[in-house]
Design a protein around this motif. Structure first.
Motif, mmCIF file in Angstrom:
data_model
loop_
_atom_site.group_PDB
_atom_site.id
_atom_site.type_symbol
_atom_site.label_atom_id
_atom_site.label_comp_id
_atom_site.label_asym_id
_atom_site.label_seq_id
_atom_site.Cartn_x
_atom_site.Cartn_y
_atom_site.Cartn_z
ATOM 1 N N ASN A 69 0.800 -1.234 0.000
ATOM 2 C CA ASN A 69 0.000 0.000 0.000
ATOM 3 C C ASN A 69 0.828 1.277 0.000
ATOM 4 O O ASN A 69 0.427 2.285 0.591
ATOM 5 C CB ASN A 69 -0.953 0.014 1.206
ATOM 6 N N LYS B 105 -5.387 -7.016 2.355
ATOM 7 C CA LYS B 105 -5.294 -5.727 1.664
ATOM 8 C C LYS B 105 -6.380 -4.747 2.057
ATOM 9 O O LYS B 105 -6.330 -3.603 1.706
ATOM 10 C CB LYS B 105 -5.352 -5.938 0.148
ATOM 11 N N ASP C 146 1.721 -12.490 -1.707
ATOM 12 C CA ASP C 146 0.865 -11.403 -2.187
ATOM 13 C C ASP C 146 -0.606 -11.806 -2.128
ATOM 14 O O ASP C 146 -1.469 -11.025 -1.703
ATOM 15 C CB ASP C 146 1.267 -11.049 -3.616
#
Length: 503
Positions: free
Chosen positions: A420, A483, A478
């Motif tokens: 981010n 997120k 990932d």
């Protein structure tokens, strides 16, 4: 049109800082590549042995690592970052000027250490600031940034070449025959590995005749506009003490930029100019709060850092030892022919970075990394299978440079995207890449000495395989990394601080 209109508007709004960071990285490239070709002339200037002068490499590289780590500490304010960039770019020009006056190897090592600190700060701060400005659109601008370091590294030896001595530049009747091997010795000099030239004995006493000083002064003049560009950026942003330029006009630009960002879906979370200076402290505070961070946060940093450790290590290994590999069996190339291989490698890297600029706009950083790492591994396998072919070594060298050229900017953009865009990863990745370039050369050089020249390609295959495997792990991390909540909390904090600043 391959260039999105919204991105073009954003680039125009940040034109001056972007070009300034690119130009500063040109200084970095100019300074990092001159030492190898000029080292024999500097040996004459300092009347030192080959073993002693090669440790100047270590002085520079070690301080680049220190400067890279130090550069991360300056991210709390834009003013501090630009001040450090101004001092660093000016220091590089100053170093170019005074190198011809360094007549002791210890003094030269100290000067190169100062240059290394400046280069390390430039490396971290320039990458970090471009990521902050463009965030999810930073990949293409990072590719341009690293093209400029490649261009500087390509230009520096070309400037130095006309002024290099063709014969031994210390006049002595005792070892005139050694001058015949001068070009071979120059190509054999490898950073951090002085033992590979220990069997060469060159004179230490006698008058030194070299014109290399002119090369350094030309590079100093070429680099001089860079600190001027940084100073002009500082002046525009009202950061020069005693100047009448006020920040009020900058504030109106930032407010206009913020309103434009709100109207574009991909620019909602961007910060500009003075806003970075006001709220980056809060961002750093959030970045360093790892108490409740998921385990993937640390794992992503480690995986990305090790991939760059390996990839930059491959760059240092290949550029340093491909000549020595080519002149030995089974290729046994002529010294002059083998000397083209390092130049071809760096030319391919520069060309690859140039081509990656438009490609990175259309292709995701994650996909570019996959293509690059497969290309690196495939090239080493090709070189291993065609190790008796002269055409194969030239073709493989070009393709390896092309494949590995955009690994660093793509990995930096990809990692910051996962995290981010907090800026935490930049310092870690830059430092790890520099450490890999230094350490891997030492390890590979030791293996080549003990196991023979064939191990040069075996080491390359091992490093590229490990880098590819860790990239796969990074992709898995990932997909596992949360997120939503983390990004939302930081976005809310930034919005609150932005509203407070506008009021």
């Amino acid at each position: 049109m391959w260039w999105d209109e919204n991105l073009l508007v954003l680039f125009r709004r940040n034109l001056q800082p972007t070009i300034t960071y690119w130009s500063v990285f040109f200084s970095f490239g100019l300074c990092i590549a001159f030492l190898g070709p000029t080292l024999l002339d500097l040996r004459c200037q300092t009347h030192s042995s080959l073993q002693d002068i090669t440790w100047v490499f270590f002085s520079q590289q070690f301080c680049i690592l220190m400067g890279s780590t130090l550069g991360g500490a300056f991210k709390k304010s834009l003013k501090l970052c630009l001040t450090v960039l101004f001092i660093s770019s000016l220091t590089i020009s100053f170093v170019f000027v005074i190198i011809p006056f360094c007549h002791r190897v210890a003094v030269l090592a100290m000067v190169m250490a100062i240059a290394g600190l400046a280069m390390g700060c430039i490396d971290t701060i320039s990458n970090m600031q471009l990521v902050r400005i463009y965030q999810q659109d930073s990949a293409v601008f990072l590719q341009v940034l690293h093209f400029f370091v490649g261009f500087g590294a390509f230009l520096s030896p070309l400037i130095a070449d006309p002024f290099l001595s063709d014969t031994n530049c210390i006049l002595s009747n005792g070892t005139l025959n050694e001058s015949k091997n001068l070009e071979h010795i120059r190509n054999s000099l490898v950073p951090h590995h002085p033992r590979n030239v220990s069997h060469y004995v060159l004179p230490l006493d006698g008058p030194a005749l070299t014109d290399v000083a002119y090369a350094f002064w030309i590079m100093a003049a070429i680099n001089l506009p860079v600190p001027v560009a940084v100073f002009l950026l500082m002046y525009k942003k009202g950061m020069v003490p005693g100047c009448g330029h006020q920040k009020t006009s900058l504030l109106s630009e930032d407010e206009l930029a913020m309103e434009t960002h709100k109207s574009n879906e991909f620019n909602d979370d961007k910060m500009s100019g003075a806003q970075e200076e006001q709220i980056s402290g809060h961002g750093v505070h959030l970045c360093c709060q790892t108490k409740n961070a998921p385990y993937t946060f640390f794992s992503i940093h480690i995986c990305a850092a090790v991939v760059l450790f390996m990839s930059d290590g491959i760059v240092g290994e290949y550029s340093g030892f491909v000549y020595s590999y080519a002149v030995e069996n089974p290729l046994s190339l002529a010294h002059k022919t083998a000397g083209y291989l390092p130049s071809l490698f760096w030319a391919a890297i520069t060309l690859g970075r140039l081509i990656s600029i438009p490609v990175s706009y259309k292709v995701r950083a994650r996909t570019m990394l996959l293509i690059n790492l497969i290309g690196v591994l495939g090239t080493f396998l090709f070189l291993f299978l065609s190790q008796n072919s002269i055409e194969g070594i030239f073709l493989g060298t070009a393709f390896l440079g092309f494949s590995i050229s955009s690994v660093f900017p793509s990995m930096l953009a990809y990692t910051e995207d996962i995290l981010n865009y907090k800026g935490c990863a930049t310092t870690v990745l830059v430092t790890s890449a520099g450490l890999g370039e230094m350490v891997v050369q030492i390890l590979v050089g030791t293996v080549i000495e003990t196991q023979g020249s064939y191990s040069f390609l075996v080491c390359g295959i091992s490093l590229s395989t490990l880098a590819f495997c860790l990239y796969v792990v990074l992709v898995i991390l990932d997909n596992m990394h949360p997120k939503g909540s983390e990004g939302a909390s930081q976005k809310q904090a930034e919005d609150r601080d932005s509203e407070r600043y506008q009021q």
